[in-house]
Design a protein around this motif. Structure first.
Motif, PDB file in Angstrom:
ATOM      1  N   PHE A 133       0.837  -1.196   0.000  1.00 19.84           N
ATOM      2  CA  PHE A 133       0.000   0.000   0.000  1.00 19.84           C
ATOM      3  C   PHE A 133       0.873   1.247   0.000  1.00 19.84           C
ATOM      4  CE2 PHE A 133      -3.354  -2.802   1.648  1.00 19.84           C
ATOM      5  CZ  PHE A 133      -4.410  -2.382   0.848  1.00 19.84           C
ATOM      6  N   LEU A 134       0.314   2.352  -0.466  1.00 22.97           N
ATOM      7  CA  LEU A 134       0.927   3.671  -0.388  1.00 22.97           C
ATOM      8  C   LEU A 134       0.051   4.531   0.512  1.00 22.97           C
ATOM      9  CD1 LEU A 134       1.736   4.180  -4.171  1.00 22.97           C
ATOM     10  CD2 LEU A 134       3.354   3.577  -2.354  1.00 22.97           C
ATOM     11  N   LEU A 135       0.679   5.369   1.326  1.00 26.03           N
ATOM     12  CA  LEU A 135      -0.050   6.246   2.235  1.00 26.03           C
ATOM     13  C   LEU A 135       0.130   7.690   1.820  1.00 26.03           C
ATOM     14  CD1 LEU A 135       1.040   4.840   5.733  1.00 26.03           C
ATOM     15  CD2 LEU A 135      -0.928   4.159   4.346  1.00 26.03           C
ATOM     16  N   ASN A 136      -0.888   8.506   2.079  1.00 26.29           N
ATOM     17  CA  ASN A 136      -0.718   9.945   1.933  1.00 26.29           C
ATOM     18  C   ASN A 136      -0.128  10.483   3.241  1.00 26.29           C
ATOM     19  OD1 ASN A 136      -2.858  10.335   3.782  1.00 26.29           O
ATOM     20  ND2 ASN A 136      -4.356  10.740   2.175  1.00 26.29           N
TER      21      ASN A 136
ATOM     22  N   ASP B 154      -3.909   5.576  -0.109  1.00 26.60           N
ATOM     23  CA  ASP B 154      -4.450   6.252  -1.284  1.00 26.60           C
ATOM     24  C   ASP B 154      -3.908   5.625  -2.563  1.00 26.60           C
ATOM     25  OD1 ASP B 154      -1.850   7.252  -1.420  1.00 26.60           O
ATOM     26  OD2 ASP B 154      -2.464   9.325  -1.686  1.00 26.60           O
ATOM     27  N   GLY B 155      -3.424   4.393  -2.434  1.00 33.84           N
ATOM     28  CA  GLY B 155      -2.934   3.676  -3.595  1.00 33.84           C
ATOM     29  C   GLY B 155      -2.165   2.440  -3.188  1.00 33.84           C
ATOM     30  N   PHE B 156      -1.692   1.737  -4.202  1.00 35.49           N
ATOM     31  CA  PHE B 156      -0.828   0.585  -3.960  1.00 35.49           C
ATOM     32  C   PHE B 156       0.032   0.352  -5.186  1.00 35.49           C
ATOM     33  CE2 PHE B 156      -5.052  -1.293  -5.045  1.00 35.49           C
ATOM     34  CZ  PHE B 156      -4.745  -1.964  -6.225  1.00 35.49           C
ATOM     35  N   ILE B 157       0.989  -0.542  -5.027  1.00 34.13           N
ATOM     36  CA  ILE B 157       1.868  -0.923  -6.121  1.00 34.13           C
ATOM     37  C   ILE B 157       1.409  -2.289  -6.622  1.00 34.13           C
ATOM     38  CG2 ILE B 157       4.258  -1.408  -6.816  1.00 34.13           C
ATOM     39  CD1 ILE B 157       3.732   1.537  -6.030  1.00 34.13           C
ATOM     40  N   LEU B 158       1.271  -2.392  -7.931  1.00 35.16           N
ATOM     41  CA  LEU B 158       0.824  -3.615  -8.581  1.00 35.16           C
ATOM     42  C   LEU B 158       2.023  -4.279  -9.231  1.00 35.16           C
ATOM     43  CD1 LEU B 158      -1.942  -5.019  -9.136  1.00 35.16           C
ATOM     44  CD2 LEU B 158      -1.987  -3.795 -11.303  1.00 35.16           C
TER      45      LEU B 158
ATOM     46  N   LEU C 267      11.019   4.280  -2.287  1.00 37.63           N
ATOM     47  CA  LEU C 267      12.393   3.837  -2.050  1.00 37.63           C
ATOM     48  C   LEU C 267      12.474   2.322  -1.971  1.00 37.63           C
ATOM     49  CD1 LEU C 267      13.593   6.479   0.578  1.00 37.63           C
ATOM     50  CD2 LEU C 267      13.767   6.552  -1.922  1.00 37.63           C
ATOM     51  N   ASP C 268      13.689   1.800  -2.053  1.00 33.88           N
ATOM     52  CA  ASP C 268      13.922   0.362  -2.062  1.00 33.88           C
ATOM     53  C   ASP C 268      13.506  -0.350  -0.783  1.00 33.88           C
ATOM     54  OD1 ASP C 268      15.999   1.653  -0.718  1.00 33.88           O
ATOM     55  OD2 ASP C 268      17.574   0.400  -1.572  1.00 33.88           O
ATOM     56  N   ASP C 269      13.333   0.378   0.325  1.00 34.15           N
ATOM     57  CA  ASP C 269      12.900  -0.254   1.574  1.00 34.15           C
ATOM     58  C   ASP C 269      11.387  -0.154   1.774  1.00 34.15           C
ATOM     59  OD1 ASP C 269      12.544   2.407   2.228  1.00 34.15           O
ATOM     60  OD2 ASP C 269      13.728   2.325   4.076  1.00 34.15           O
ATOM     61  N   GLY C 270      10.652   0.331   0.750  1.00 33.14           N
ATOM     62  CA  GLY C 270       9.203   0.445   0.845  1.00 33.14           C
ATOM     63  C   GLY C 270       8.700   1.786   1.338  1.00 33.14           C
ATOM     64  N   MET C 271       9.595   2.664   1.736  1.00 33.99           N
ATOM     65  CA  MET C 271       9.220   4.000   2.194  1.00 33.99           C
ATOM     66  C   MET C 271       8.789   4.841   1.002  1.00 33.99           C
ATOM     67  SD  MET C 271       9.108   6.525   4.484  1.00 33.99           S
ATOM     68  CE  MET C 271      10.068   5.968   5.880  1.00 33.99           C
ATOM     69  N   SER C 272       7.673   5.553   1.144  1.00 33.79           N
ATOM     70  CA  SER C 272       7.293   6.477   0.073  1.00 33.79           C
ATOM     71  C   SER C 272       7.611   7.900   0.503  1.00 33.79           C
ATOM     72  CB  SER C 272       5.816   6.331  -0.310  1.00 33.79           C
ATOM     73  OG  SER C 272       4.967   6.643   0.757  1.00 33.79           O
TER      74      SER C 272
ATOM     75  N   ARG D 142       4.529   3.226   5.339  1.00 35.08           N
ATOM     76  CA  ARG D 142       5.256   4.392   5.856  1.00 35.08           C
ATOM     77  C   ARG D 142       5.398   5.409   4.745  1.00 35.08           C
ATOM     78  NH1 ARG D 142      10.825   2.894   6.960  1.00 35.08           N
ATOM     79  NH2 ARG D 142      10.584   1.609   5.134  1.00 35.08           N
ATOM     80  N   THR D 143       5.228   6.672   5.111  1.00 32.19           N
ATOM     81  CA  THR D 143       5.445   7.739   4.140  1.00 32.19           C
ATOM     82  C   THR D 143       6.084   8.928   4.823  1.00 32.19           C
ATOM     83  OG1 THR D 143       4.445   8.912   2.289  1.00 32.19           O
ATOM     84  CG2 THR D 143       3.207   8.909   4.326  1.00 32.19           C
ATOM     85  N   LEU D 144       6.901   9.632   4.068  1.00 33.11           N
ATOM     86  CA  LEU D 144       7.572  10.821   4.567  1.00 33.11           C
ATOM     87  C   LEU D 144       7.056  12.016   3.784  1.00 33.11           C
ATOM     88  CD1 LEU D 144      10.014  11.677   6.496  1.00 33.11           C
ATOM     89  CD2 LEU D 144      11.325  11.851   4.383  1.00 33.11           C
ATOM     90  N   ASP D 145       6.482  12.970   4.501  1.00 35.01           N
ATOM     91  CA  ASP D 145       6.076  14.243   3.897  1.00 35.01           C
ATOM     92  C   ASP D 145       7.353  15.083   3.837  1.00 35.01           C
ATOM     93  OD1 ASP D 145       4.593  16.324   2.890  1.00 35.01           O
ATOM     94  OD2 ASP D 145       3.659  16.853   4.798  1.00 35.01           O
TER      95      ASP D 145
END
Length: 192
Positions: free
Chosen positions: A19-22, A28-32, A128-133, A167-170
């Motif tokens: 999953f992707l987080l806002n 608010d999305g995911f990777i397919l 990023l390669d560790d799954g962090m957006s 996890r996401t970084l603003d």
């Protein structure tokens, strides 16, 4: 996109990788299949996260902007389930409210695996390669394209949110890391 009939839209099928987080901590999305971004509006995030999980095979119907490898989903279904259809955010006067979320200041470093986009194809960050957006406003992302391109080594600072979905970084500042072994060698930071 409540006015579009999902049955008339192209279909993509694959495995939900993550999953992707806002920046509010909402899915608010995911990777397919590890390579294509699927975007859906945050008002559907909780409902979708209750129906599908990483590793599930999903079928997505949606529209694809000309400029990016992203699908703006109108419907999402698991193989044997009813699809979740975007009926718009304001059904039955049920207004979407942003959740209260705890963030903490963080610094992250990694290799960009995938550029992240908004539903119209506008650049908005990177995975990023560790799954962090990494997330930032489109005007900032457009100026910082080189930092968000696949293969770039990025070092970023900002407010991080993490929960069971990801996890996401603003991003408030970002730099390109010249030597993957040394954070001290990063180029001068750039405000996002």
């Amino acid at each position: 996109m409540h006015w579009i009939d999902p049955a008339c839209l192209p279909e993509a099928k694959g495995t939900l990788t993550q999953f992707l987080l806002n920046p509010h901590g909402e899915p608010d999305g995911f990777i397919l299949d590890g390579q294509r971004q699927v975007h859906f509006p945050p008002h559907l995030g909780t409902h979708i996260a209750q129906r599908v999980a990483p590793g599930d095979t999903v079928t997505v119907r949606g529209v694809r902007p000309r400029t990016a490898n992203i699908i703006a989903a109108v419907s999402i279904a698991v193989d044997d389930g009813e699809p979740v259809v975007d009926e718009g955010p304001h059904r039955d006067d049920d207004r979407h409210e942003r959740p209260e979320v705890e963030t903490h200041a963080a610094e992250v470093t990694g290799t960009v695996m995938l550029s992240l986009h908004g539903p119209r194809g506008e650049l908005r960050g990177a995975l990023l390669d560790d799954g962090m957006s990494l997330r930032m406003p489109p005007h900032a992302a457009e100026e910082l394209q080189a930092y968000l391109a696949p293969g770039a080594r990025a070092q970023a600072w900002g407010d991080m949110v993490e929960n069971t979905h990801g996890r996401t970084l603003d991003v408030s500042e970002i730099a390109e890391q010249a030597d993957p072994g040394s954070a001290a060698d990063a180029d001068a930071g750039t405000d996002a």
